[in-house]
Design an enzyme around this catalytic site. Structure first.
Site, PDB file in Angstrom:
ATOM      1  N   VAL A   1       0.812  -1.219   0.000  1.00 29.78           N
ATOM      2  CA  VAL A   1       0.000   0.000   0.000  1.00 29.78           C
ATOM      3  C   VAL A   1       0.845   1.269   0.000  1.00 29.78           C
ATOM      4  O   VAL A   1       0.321   2.366  -0.257  1.00 29.78           O
ATOM      5  CB  VAL A   1      -0.982   0.024   1.191  1.00 29.78           C
ATOM      6  CG1 VAL A   1      -1.966  -1.130   1.101  1.00 29.78           C
ATOM      7  CG2 VAL A   1      -0.240   0.039   2.523  1.00 29.78           C
TER       8      VAL A   1
ATOM      9  N   TYR B   1       4.660   5.586  14.939  1.00 30.46           N
ATOM     10  CA  TYR B   1       3.376   4.889  14.929  1.00 30.46           C
ATOM     11  C   TYR B   1       2.261   5.804  15.432  1.00 30.46           C
ATOM     12  O   TYR B   1       1.197   5.912  14.799  1.00 30.46           O
ATOM     13  CB  TYR B   1       3.468   3.639  15.802  1.00 30.46           C
ATOM     14  CG  TYR B   1       2.236   2.777  15.759  1.00 30.46           C
ATOM     15  CD1 TYR B   1       2.003   1.913  14.694  1.00 30.46           C
ATOM     16  CD2 TYR B   1       1.294   2.816  16.781  1.00 30.46           C
ATOM     17  CE1 TYR B   1       0.867   1.120  14.642  1.00 30.46           C
ATOM     18  CE2 TYR B   1       0.160   2.027  16.745  1.00 30.46           C
ATOM     19  CZ  TYR B   1      -0.050   1.182  15.674  1.00 30.46           C
ATOM     20  OH  TYR B   1      -1.184   0.403  15.637  1.00 30.46           O
ATOM     21  N   ALA B   2       2.496   6.492  16.556  1.00 30.28           N
ATOM     22  CA  ALA B   2       1.476   7.377  17.109  1.00 30.28           C
ATOM     23  C   ALA B   2       1.158   8.509  16.145  1.00 30.28           C
ATOM     24  O   ALA B   2      -0.015   8.875  15.958  1.00 30.28           O
ATOM     25  CB  ALA B   2       1.951   7.940  18.451  1.00 30.28           C
ATOM     26  N   ALA B   3       2.189   9.065  15.501  1.00 27.93           N
ATOM     27  CA  ALA B   3       1.963  10.149  14.542  1.00 27.93           C
ATOM     28  C   ALA B   3       1.148   9.658  13.349  1.00 27.93           C
ATOM     29  O   ALA B   3       0.248  10.353  12.863  1.00 27.93           O
ATOM     30  CB  ALA B   3       3.300  10.714  14.072  1.00 27.93           C
ATOM     31  N   SER B   4       1.459   8.452  12.875  1.00 27.37           N
ATOM     32  CA  SER B   4       0.725   7.919  11.725  1.00 27.37           C
ATOM     33  C   SER B   4      -0.742   7.688  12.054  1.00 27.37           C
ATOM     34  O   SER B   4      -1.626   7.962  11.233  1.00 27.37           O
ATOM     35  CB  SER B   4       1.375   6.616  11.232  1.00 27.37           C
ATOM     36  OG  SER B   4       1.166   5.542  12.137  1.00 27.37           O
ATOM     37  N   LYS B   5      -1.018   7.204  13.253  1.00 27.15           N
ATOM     38  CA  LYS B   5      -2.398   6.909  13.618  1.00 27.15           C
ATOM     39  C   LYS B   5      -3.184   8.180  13.955  1.00 27.15           C
ATOM     40  O   LYS B   5      -4.379   8.279  13.646  1.00 27.15           O
ATOM     41  CB  LYS B   5      -2.433   5.926  14.790  1.00 27.15           C
ATOM     42  CG  LYS B   5      -1.859   4.554  14.450  1.00 27.15           C
ATOM     43  CD  LYS B   5      -2.569   3.895  13.269  1.00 27.15           C
ATOM     44  CE  LYS B   5      -2.064   2.486  13.007  1.00 27.15           C
ATOM     45  NZ  LYS B   5      -2.778   1.814  11.900  1.00 27.15           N
TER      46      LYS B   5
ATOM     47  N   SER C   1      -5.724   3.582  15.924  1.00 27.56           N
ATOM     48  CA  SER C   1      -5.226   2.971  17.156  1.00 27.56           C
ATOM     49  C   SER C   1      -5.495   3.940  18.302  1.00 27.56           C
ATOM     50  O   SER C   1      -5.538   5.165  18.099  1.00 27.56           O
ATOM     51  CB  SER C   1      -3.722   2.704  17.065  1.00 27.56           C
ATOM     52  OG  SER C   1      -3.171   2.361  18.332  1.00 27.56           O
TER      53      SER C   1
ATOM     54  N   ASN D   1      -6.486  -1.632   6.706  1.00 26.62           N
ATOM     55  CA  ASN D   1      -5.931  -2.314   7.865  1.00 26.62           C
ATOM     56  C   ASN D   1      -4.415  -2.473   7.825  1.00 26.62           C
ATOM     57  O   ASN D   1      -3.790  -2.618   8.873  1.00 26.62           O
ATOM     58  CB  ASN D   1      -6.586  -3.693   8.000  1.00 26.62           C
ATOM     59  CG  ASN D   1      -5.906  -4.556   9.038  1.00 26.62           C
ATOM     60  OD1 ASN D   1      -5.981  -4.291  10.234  1.00 26.62           O
ATOM     61  ND2 ASN D   1      -5.216  -5.601   8.592  1.00 26.62           N
TER      62      ASN D   1
END
Length: 254
Positions: free
Chosen positions: A69, A159-163, A145, A95
């Site tokens: 993706v 990860y937190a920034a992406s979510k 998330s 997902n």
């Protein structure tokens, strides 16, 4: 239409990215149980065969397509393949995702960029490709998330920034496409569920975080999360858009 009939996805076609393992398998299974045919996208094409067999065992059609993706051309190819095979795309479940737990002062450009490319950019490219072909009444569900809303004691900046970005993307696409296209866009924010990502946690971390932060006092099971997905994907959620539904046992209220 009865209340229970609103949860049916009979005659619908759903795309699930990251459909080769973990939560993606649970999502694909739930959509098939609700009556949808499922197009499966994942980088590990060899592992899609098991999910395909499971869906076909439920009496639904399944189409596996090797997809990264992070590559916009592969996102378009996945949607084009779905349209060529089924003639429609009614549901997109964004997902596919990866995670890291690297202290911010040590994270490399490549490590940070890879997470953003898959978790945020990849969802955008998939939504863009689907938004061009979806008919009114279609639904996009982004898998965000709770780490896009709160923290959990690990160094997970990328990860937190992406979510968190994905939650913002959800709101914007919902307002762009709601009235004009009739496409609903929502997000699920899972709490602590068993997945490939949680297998990387240090021993004892999950147990500690559940004890301290989860109001219900236990980890979630995949069927509970998949049931929430079916609600957002189906006519049961027809008047819900732009929302992020935390399925977390109460973590985000502590």
């Amino acid at each position: 239409m009865t209340v229970m009939e609103r949860f049916s996805l009979s005659g619908r076609v759903a795309i699930v990215t990251g459909g080769s393992s973990g939560l993606g398998v649970a999502f694909a299974k739930a959509l098939a149980e609700a009556g949808a045919d499922v197009v499966l996208g994942a980088r590990r094409a060899d592992r899609l065969a098991d999910t395909q067999k499971m869906i076909e065992g439920l009496g639904r059609r399944a189409l596996p397509v090797a997809t990264d993706v992070a590559r916009p051309d592969e996102c378009r190819k996945l949607v084009d393949t779905a349209m060529a095979e089924f003639g429609r795309v009614d549901v997109l479940v964004n997902n596919a995702g990866i995670g890291t737990a690297i202290p911010a002062t040590r994270e490399t450009v490549e490590e940070f960029s890879q997470v953003i490319d898959v978790n945020l950019n990849g969802c955008y490219w998939m939504a863009q490709a689907c938004g061009r072909v979806m008919e009114p009444g279609s639904s996009i569900v982004n898998i965000a998330s709770i780490l896009g809303i709160t923290t959990a004691g690990l160094p997970q900046a990328a990860y937190a920034a992406s979510k968190a970005g994905l939650i913002g993307l959800t709101r914007d696409l919902a307002q762009q496409w709601g009235g004009r296209k009739g496409i609903r866009v929502n997000a699920l924010a899972p709490g602590f569920f068993e997945s490939e990502m949680t297998e990387q946690y240090l021993p004892g971390y999950m147990e500690t975080i559940v004890e301290r932060r989860v109001c219900l006092g236990r980890k979630g099971n995949r069927e509970e999360l998949a049931a929430a997905l079916v609600f957002l994907a189906s006519p049961a959620g027809a008047y819900v858009t732009g929302q992020t539904l935390a399925v977390d046992g109460g973590v985000t209220i502590t």
